[in-house]
Scaffold this active site. Structure first.
Site, PDB file in Angstrom:
ATOM      1  N   LYS A   1     106.901  14.190  -9.998  1.00 48.62           N
ATOM      2  CA  LYS A   1     105.769  13.483  -9.405  1.00 48.62           C
ATOM      3  C   LYS A   1     105.682  12.061  -9.978  1.00 48.62           C
ATOM      4  O   LYS A   1     105.848  11.852 -11.175  1.00 48.62           O
ATOM      5  CB  LYS A   1     104.470  14.247  -9.666  1.00 48.62           C
ATOM      6  CG  LYS A   1     104.418  15.616  -9.007  1.00 48.62           C
ATOM      7  CD  LYS A   1     103.082  16.268  -9.256  1.00 48.62           C
ATOM      8  CE  LYS A   1     103.063  17.700  -8.709  1.00 48.62           C
ATOM      9  NZ  LYS A   1     103.311  17.761  -7.272  1.00 48.62           N
TER      10      LYS A   1
ATOM     11  N   ASP B   1     114.784  21.408 -30.519  1.00 50.23           N
ATOM     12  CA  ASP B   1     114.010  21.973 -29.412  1.00 50.23           C
ATOM     13  C   ASP B   1     112.742  22.569 -30.000  1.00 50.23           C
ATOM     14  O   ASP B   1     112.616  22.699 -31.223  1.00 50.23           O
ATOM     15  CB  ASP B   1     114.823  23.040 -28.675  1.00 50.23           C
ATOM     16  CG  ASP B   1     114.444  23.170 -27.200  1.00 50.23           C
ATOM     17  OD1 ASP B   1     113.237  23.205 -26.907  1.00 50.23           O
ATOM     18  OD2 ASP B   1     115.354  23.248 -26.355  1.00 50.23           O
TER      19      ASP B   1
ATOM     20  N   ASP C   1     120.442  16.908 -12.702  1.00 48.71           N
ATOM     21  CA  ASP C   1     120.678  17.266 -11.308  1.00 48.71           C
ATOM     22  C   ASP C   1     119.561  16.736 -10.416  1.00 48.71           C
ATOM     23  O   ASP C   1     119.451  17.134  -9.261  1.00 48.71           O
ATOM     24  CB  ASP C   1     120.812  18.787 -11.145  1.00 48.71           C
ATOM     25  CG  ASP C   1     119.554  19.533 -11.574  1.00 48.71           C
ATOM     26  OD1 ASP C   1     118.709  18.929 -12.263  1.00 48.71           O
ATOM     27  OD2 ASP C   1     119.412  20.718 -11.229  1.00 48.71           O
TER      28      ASP C   1
ATOM     29  N   ASP D   1     113.619  17.485 -18.429  1.00 45.86           N
ATOM     30  CA  ASP D   1     112.634  17.667 -17.375  1.00 45.86           C
ATOM     31  C   ASP D   1     112.508  16.359 -16.593  1.00 45.86           C
ATOM     32  O   ASP D   1     112.220  15.311 -17.167  1.00 45.86           O
ATOM     33  CB  ASP D   1     111.286  18.043 -17.998  1.00 45.86           C
ATOM     34  CG  ASP D   1     110.291  18.565 -16.981  1.00 45.86           C
ATOM     35  OD1 ASP D   1     110.260  18.020 -15.856  1.00 45.86           O
ATOM     36  OD2 ASP D   1     109.545  19.502 -17.307  1.00 45.86           O
TER      37      ASP D   1
ATOM     38  N   PHE E   1     122.647  27.530 -15.147  1.00 46.90           N
ATOM     39  CA  PHE E   1     121.641  26.848 -14.341  1.00 46.90           C
ATOM     40  C   PHE E   1     122.286  25.741 -13.515  1.00 46.90           C
ATOM     41  O   PHE E   1     121.923  25.529 -12.362  1.00 46.90           O
ATOM     42  CB  PHE E   1     120.543  26.276 -15.238  1.00 46.90           C
ATOM     43  CG  PHE E   1     119.652  27.317 -15.822  1.00 46.90           C
ATOM     44  CD1 PHE E   1     118.694  27.944 -15.045  1.00 46.90           C
ATOM     45  CD2 PHE E   1     119.754  27.677 -17.156  1.00 46.90           C
ATOM     46  CE1 PHE E   1     117.861  28.923 -15.578  1.00 46.90           C
ATOM     47  CE2 PHE E   1     118.929  28.644 -17.699  1.00 46.90           C
ATOM     48  CZ  PHE E   1     117.985  29.262 -16.907  1.00 46.90           C
TER      49      PHE E   1
END
Length: 373
Positions: free
Chosen positions: A271, A217, A303, A267, A342
Site C-alpha cells: 500500500k 530476525d 518478487d 516485506d 516460497f
C-alpha cells in the site's frame, strides 16, 4: 502449490508441542487434552517497541498483497462517502470513535507484549535463550519495516535454543559493540537480514564454509529452526541475532566490518501509505554503506515488481554503490542464493523475481552521514 524444494540438507519435521492449559484459558479456547508430548508453548515474534528483520523474509507477494487493511477505496468496501474521504471503517476517525479504538488497540498490544514476555521468560529462564525484547526502551520509537508474526515454538526448536544460544546466539540490545570477525574466528562475515525458517541460510552456509553468516530476525521459531539445522548438519559458520537489524547495524557493528549484506524477500508493504515502512530506503543505504567494506556486495531479491524498481532506482542514485551489471539493470539469480519454496510457489504463479546486486564503492562520498560506531 509448488513442491517443496529438494536439498541435500538434513530436513527437520516435527509436530509442535502442546499449548499449556493456562494459555488456552486466556484465549477462551478449550484446553487440549494432556499427552505425553512435551508442552506446547505459544510464542509471539513481534517487538514490543513498535511494529517489526524484516520478518518479511520469504512471504509470497500474493499473500502479502491480500493482507486486509487500507481505506475502503483501496479495499473496495465502505460507503461512497468513506471511500471519497479515504476513511476506513473503525480506522479511528471521528465518525468511528477514533480515540477509543486507538486506546483499545494500544491496550491490547500492551497485554500481548506482557504475555509474550512472560512466556519467553518461562521458556528461557536466566538468559538461556533469545530475549523477548532485547533492546527494550533504550532507543527511540521509529517506523519499523518488519511485520509482527505469532506462531508456536516447537519443543525441538526450544531445546536447540536453550542448548546453543549461549554459543551461537546474540541478543540485539544495542548496548555493546560486536566484532563480526571475532564471532567466526576471523572468517569474512556476511549479514543476512530476515531469514524466515532458515532453510536457505543453512544451505548457503553449507555451500560456503569459509564465510560466516550473521543472520538476524525476530521470529523465534525460525531462530530455533536455523540453530537446529546448523547443529544437525555440522555448520559452525552460522550465528543468529535476535532483534532489530537497524539497531544491530547502527549501534553494535563497527565501520567496514561486513563483507556482504543480504536482504532476501523483505516485506514489500504494497500500500502506498505503507511505503515508508520498506526497509530499502536512502537512510538504510547510508547506514549499510558505512558498515560494508569497500567492494562488499549488497544483494537484494524480491518478487514484488514495484519494490524491485524502487531498489534499483535508489541504489543506482546512491554514490556509495556501483551496479555489478554492465547494463545497469537487474542481475541473474546467483548460484549462491538457493531457490526457496516460497520463491518456487511465486514462480509457479507467474511472479517475476528480481535480484539486485550492487558493490560498495572504494571511497564513500563526503556527504554520506557517518552513523555512530
Amino acid at each position: 502449490m509448488a513442491e517443496p524444494e529438494k536439498t541435500e540438507m538434513t530436513q527437520i519435521a516435527e509436530t509442535p508441542a502442546e499449548i499449556p492449559a493456562e494459555a488456552s484459558a486466556k484465549t477462551g479456547a478449550e484446553a487440549p487434552a494432556r499427552t505425553s508430548a512435551a508442552p506446547r508453548t505459544e510464542i509471539s515474534a513481534e517487538h514490543r517497541a513498535g511494529t517489526p528483520a524484516d520478518t518479511h523474509a520469504e512471504v509470497p507477494a500474493e499473500t502479502r498483497a491480500r493482507t486486509p487493511g487500507g481505506t475502503p477505496a483501496e479495499r473496495g468496501t465502505g460507503t461512497p462517502a468513506e471511500a471519497a474521504r479515504g476513511v476506513s471503517a473503525g480506522s479511528g476517525g471521528p465518525e468511528s470513535g477514533g480515540a477509543p479504538v486507538a486506546r483499545s488497540q494500544d491496550n491490547s498490544a500492551k497485554r500481548l507484549a506482557a504475555h509474550h514476555g512472560t512466556v519467553m521468560s518461562r521458556m528461557f529462564p536466566n538468559g538461556t535463550g533469545p530475549a523477548a525484547d532485547p533492546a527494550g526502551s533504550h532507543f527511540e520509537r521509529r517506523i519499523r519495516s518488519f511485520q509482527p508474526r505469532r506462531s508456536r515454538v516447537t519443543a525441538g526448536q526450544a531445546d536447540a535454543l536453550r542448548r546453543k544460544w549461549a554459543a551461537w546466539g546474540l541478543d540485539v540490545d544495542g548496548q555493546r559493540s560486536v566484532d563480526p570477525a571475532a564471532l567466526f574466528g576471523g572468517l569474512p562475515v556476511v549479514l543476512e537480514i530476515g531469514f524466515g525458517m532458515g532453510e536457505a541460510t543453512a544451505q548457503m552456509a553449507a555451500a560456503d564454509p569459509g564465510t560466516g553468516i550473521l543472520a538476524v530476525d525476530v521470529h523465534t521459531p525460525g531462530q530455533g529452526n536455523l540453530i537446529r539445522l546448523a547443529e544437525r548438519n555440522g555448520l559452525s559458520n552460522i550465528r543468529v541475532a535476535n532483534g532489530d537489524a537497524i539497531i544491530l547495524l547502527r549501534e553494535m557493528l563497527p565501520a567496514a566490518s561486513l563483507d556482504g549484506l543480504r536482504v532476501y524477500f523483505p516485506d514489500p508493504w504494497p500500500k502506498t501509505r505503507h511505503h515508508k515502512r520498506r526497509l530499502i530506503q536512502p537512510e538504510f543505504l547510508d547506514l549499510a554503506a558505512r558498515r560494508l567494506r569497500p567492494g562488499a556486495v549488497l544483494h537484494c531479491a524480491t518478487d514484488w515488481e514495484p519494490y524491485a524498481e524502487q531498489m534499483l532506482e535508489l541504489l543506482t542514485a546512491h554514490p556509495a554503490y556501483e551496479n555489478t551489471q554492465e547494463d545497469g539493470g537487474y542481475a541473474p539469480r546467483p548460484a549462491q542464493r538457493p531457490l526457496t519454496r516460497f520463491e518456487g510457489q511465486g514462480l509457479d504463479k507467474g511472479h517475476t523475481v528480481h535480484d539486485v546486486l550492487f558493490r560498495r564503492a572504494a571511497h564513500l562520498p563526503a556527504s554520506t552521514p557517518t552513523p555512530a560506531a
